[in-house]
Structures are given as C-alpha cells and as structure tokens.
Design a protein around this motif. Structure first.
Motif, mmCIF file in Angstrom:
data_model
loop_
_atom_site.group_PDB
_atom_site.id
_atom_site.type_symbol
_atom_site.label_atom_id
_atom_site.label_comp_id
_atom_site.label_asym_id
_atom_site.label_seq_id
_atom_site.Cartn_x
_atom_site.Cartn_y
_atom_site.Cartn_z
ATOM 1 N N TYR A 29 0.829 -1.204 0.000
ATOM 2 C CA TYR A 29 0.000 0.000 0.000
ATOM 3 C C TYR A 29 0.868 1.259 0.000
ATOM 4 C CZ TYR A 29 -3.071 3.729 1.559
ATOM 5 O OH TYR A 29 -3.740 4.918 1.654
ATOM 6 N N SER A 34 -2.965 2.334 -3.014
ATOM 7 C CA SER A 34 -4.304 1.782 -3.228
ATOM 8 C C SER A 34 -4.430 0.467 -2.481
ATOM 9 C CB SER A 34 -4.562 1.546 -4.721
ATOM 10 O OG SER A 34 -5.648 0.653 -4.924
ATOM 11 N N GLN A 36 -6.832 -1.768 -2.841
ATOM 12 C CA GLN A 36 -7.217 -2.827 -3.770
ATOM 13 C C GLN A 36 -6.013 -3.316 -4.574
ATOM 14 O OE1 GLN A 36 -10.342 -4.361 -3.954
ATOM 15 N NE2 GLN A 36 -10.466 -3.219 -2.039
ATOM 16 N N GLU A 113 -6.042 6.259 -2.451
ATOM 17 C CA GLU A 113 -7.175 5.643 -1.758
ATOM 18 C C GLU A 113 -6.853 5.461 -0.281
ATOM 19 O OE1 GLU A 113 -7.993 1.984 -3.736
ATOM 20 O OE2 GLU A 113 -8.462 2.944 -5.658
ATOM 21 N N VAL A 282 -17.081 6.053 7.546
ATOM 22 C CA VAL A 282 -17.689 5.504 6.335
ATOM 23 C C VAL A 282 -18.968 6.292 6.090
ATOM 24 C CG1 VAL A 282 -18.817 3.471 5.358
ATOM 25 C CG2 VAL A 282 -16.675 3.234 6.615
ATOM 26 N N GLY A 296 -18.884 6.691 0.249
ATOM 27 C CA GLY A 296 -17.434 6.793 0.290
ATOM 28 C C GLY A 296 -16.918 6.817 1.714
ATOM 29 N N PHE A 313 -13.301 10.803 0.179
ATOM 30 C CA PHE A 313 -13.142 9.925 -0.975
ATOM 31 C C PHE A 313 -14.534 9.522 -1.451
ATOM 32 C CE2 PHE A 313 -9.466 9.582 1.754
ATOM 33 C CZ PHE A 313 -8.389 9.641 0.883
ATOM 34 N N HIS A 315 -16.239 7.580 -3.442
ATOM 35 C CA HIS A 315 -16.139 6.367 -4.255
ATOM 36 C C HIS A 315 -16.903 5.275 -3.520
ATOM 37 C CE1 HIS A 315 -14.866 3.346 -6.914
ATOM 38 N NE2 HIS A 315 -13.704 3.017 -6.369
ATOM 39 N N LEU A 318 -15.553 1.818 -2.183
ATOM 40 C CA LEU A 318 -14.684 1.752 -1.018
ATOM 41 C C LEU A 318 -15.431 1.243 0.211
ATOM 42 C CD1 LEU A 318 -12.771 5.161 -1.237
ATOM 43 C CD2 LEU A 318 -11.774 2.895 -1.548
ATOM 44 N N THR A 321 -15.859 -2.781 -0.560
ATOM 45 C CA THR A 321 -14.668 -3.576 -0.894
ATOM 46 C C THR A 321 -13.505 -3.320 0.044
ATOM 47 O OG1 THR A 321 -13.879 -1.904 -2.468
ATOM 48 C CG2 THR A 321 -15.296 -3.649 -3.331
ATOM 49 N N THR A 322 -13.374 -2.081 0.541
ATOM 50 C CA THR A 322 -12.233 -1.742 1.391
ATOM 51 C C THR A 322 -12.592 -1.737 2.868
ATOM 52 O OG1 THR A 322 -11.259 -0.409 -0.392
ATOM 53 C CG2 THR A 322 -10.431 -0.022 1.834
#
Length: 331
Positions: A29, A34, A36, A113, A282, A296, A313, A315, A318, A321-322
C-alpha cells in the motif's frame, strides 16, 4: 513421485510466510497508494514465493526474502502507472467565485485511496507497533511518497519504515549499498520539500480526536454548518476525490459545504472508524429514491486546536470492498 514427496508442503510454506501477510500488505500500500491494488500485489507476491519456495535455501531471512519479492512485484507494477494523488497534489486551493467543485473526468487522474487501520493492525496488538503502523500510513506521508521515483520510494520505506539495514535493502533491490545511501538521501530531501511543516496530529484513540470526529459527523447528519466552526481549525483544508477544486481556510470550507454539500437533516449517515492512522468515517448519502446508499469515506487529521485537514473519498465501492460495510442502509 520422488519430486512430489520432496516438494515443500503448502502447510509448511503457510506456517513460515502467513505471519508476514499484513505487513507485506501495508508495504505494498505504501508503494502504490491503493488498498485494492495492494491486495492484488500481495497475492502475486505469495504466488511467486510459493513457486520459488523449493529453491529458498535460507541465505536470507524468510522476511527479507518475502520483502524482496513484494518490492520487486510493486516496482514492476508501477512502471506503466501514473502516480496516485490527492486534489492538493494537482493544483493550489480554489479561490474563484462560489460554484460547485469541478469534477475530474473518469480516468484522467489516478486517485490515492484510504486504508482502514484494521487491515494492517499488528496481530499481537503491541501498543508501540500499533503506533508505528499508524504513522507509516498517514495520508500526508503516502501522498508524498507517490511523488518519489519508485526505487527511491522503495529505499525510503525499506530503510526508514521497515528498518532494514542499507546492506539488506541493497540485497532486496539488487543494487549497491552506496546506491541505497544516495537514494535515501535524495528521498529524504524530496519529502522535506513536499511537507516541510507537518502538523502535530492526535492519535485516533485520543478522546479529543474522537470528539472532533463526532462533531464532524453530527454536522453532516444534522445539516448544521455551525457545528463545523467547533471542529475545523481556522487554517483547515478540505479536499475530495474525484474533484479538482479544494478549499483552504475554515470560512471557505464551511461556505462550500453549506452551499453545495450538507443538504437537509437526514441526507447523510456516517459511521466512525479509523483509516491511515486517523479518525475516519464511512459515509452514506440519501439518493433520489430516498434510500441511504454507500457514498465513500472521509478521513480527518486532528490536532489539539481542531481538524487541520479533511480528505473525502467519493467512491461508493470503497465502502464495501475496502471497509467491509454494506452498500445500503435501512432507515
């Protein structure tokens, strides 16, 4: 049959290597910016390590052997890629007339990210190790690292974050000790140029940091711009991907949020977490259908005098998935 019987087992390979997975993930990272991409690079690292495990003869430690593979996997991946940036890495703060921030066209920029702290927390929960892990993934540091040439980036991370010796770093990178020392000197000088006056940040576990995060969340969920006066420093900055424009100064930040972002009470829902060694949240936003959908994440940089920097962010992927949160919420 003899070859199969003498081949190292997956069980022995896993026993010797799996304990390094989290720190290798953090290393990847730091290199690529990132979560991912880092996950993919760690998978490639372990695949290559397994393929060459039979020939590993213990001339180096298993840890440095894995770092050699991971670092070279990252360097190969970085060759064709643009660096990942934040809006503040592209231009100065916006100082034009009031208007919504300008979007950057998809694909025109590779954005940095965030990284949830939970993904790299040391398994033994050693307090000193936890602090080191947090400090080594601060967003300001990760953003600055991306501006270094890839090999300089690797040298600085291996030497100053992971504490490999110059000789060990040279072996990992297949270069000389002199080249490592020279590269480290240049990397340090460049980082000093990129962030000469780093703020004294509060740890995310500090009650003052959590109070600032709670205040930021309350301001959005209640649509109360006045609460932001109690959260942001007078010199605070605000930036969000994938927007080009970013704001500097509390008054400018609050005016933009109040005019174009906050909306009505109930439009936003946020859940406290930590990311990149900072308090974070989040984020969910109410859509035209009236449902709260993943939006995001936001990361705050708190100091004793308030939040000095807000990085959002925008997105939605995220969230799932994150950070591992659901993609929608029920009221």
């Amino acid at each position: 049959m003899a070859n199969k019987l003498s081949a190292p087992s997956h069980e022995r390979f896993a026993a010797e290597t799996e304990r390094f997975r989290r720190e290798l993930f953090a290393h990847c990272y730091r290199m690529v910016g990132s979560a991912q991409d880092a996950e993919d690079l760690v998978q490639e690292t372990y695949l290559r390590a397994w393929r060459s495990y039979a020939g590993f003869e213990g001339r180096a430690s298993i840890r440095s052997w894995l770092y050699r593979i991971a670092t070279n996997v990252c360097l190969t991946a970085l060759r064709p890629r643009r660096i990942r940036v934040l809006p503040s890495g592209l231009a100065g703060p916006y100082d034009g007339p009031d208007r919504p921030p300008s979007l950057v066209a998809r694909g025109d920029v590779s954005w940095l990210e965030p990284l949830p702290d939970a993904l790299i927390a040391p398994a033994d929960d050693d307090p000193a190790a936890v602090v080191v892990a947090r400090e080594s993934v601060r967003l300001a540091l990760i953003a600055s690292l991306q501006h270094l040439p890839a090999r300089q980036r690797a040298i600085l991370i291996l030497r100053e974050v992971l504490a490999f010796t110059a000789a060990e770093t040279a072996a990992i990178l297949g270069t000389t000790t002199a080249a490592v020392k020279s590269g480290l000197q240049r990397a340090r000088a460049r980082l000093d140029e990129l962030e000469p006056n780093a703020a004294e940040l509060l740890e995310p576990t500090d009650d003052r940091a959590r109070a600032l995060l709670d205040g930021y969340i309350a301001a959005f969920e209640r649509s109360d711009a006045g609460l932001l006066e109690q959260v942001l420093r007078t010199d605070a900055t605000l930036e969000a991907t994938p927007f080009l424009d970013w704001q500097a100064g509390r008054t400018t930040c609050i005016r933009m949020l109040d005019e174009y972002v906050l909306g009505a009470p109930g439009d936003w829902r946020m859940f406290a977490t930590t990311a990149n060694g900072h308090p974070a949240a989040v984020v969910y936003r109410r859509g035209a259908d009236g449902k709260l959908g993943a939006y995001g994440a936001v990361v705050l940089e708190p100091t004793v005098t308030g939040v000095s920097r807000v990085i959002a962010f925008h997105h939605s992927a995220l969230v799932t998935t994150t950070f591992g949160f659901p993609d929608s919420l029920a009221d």
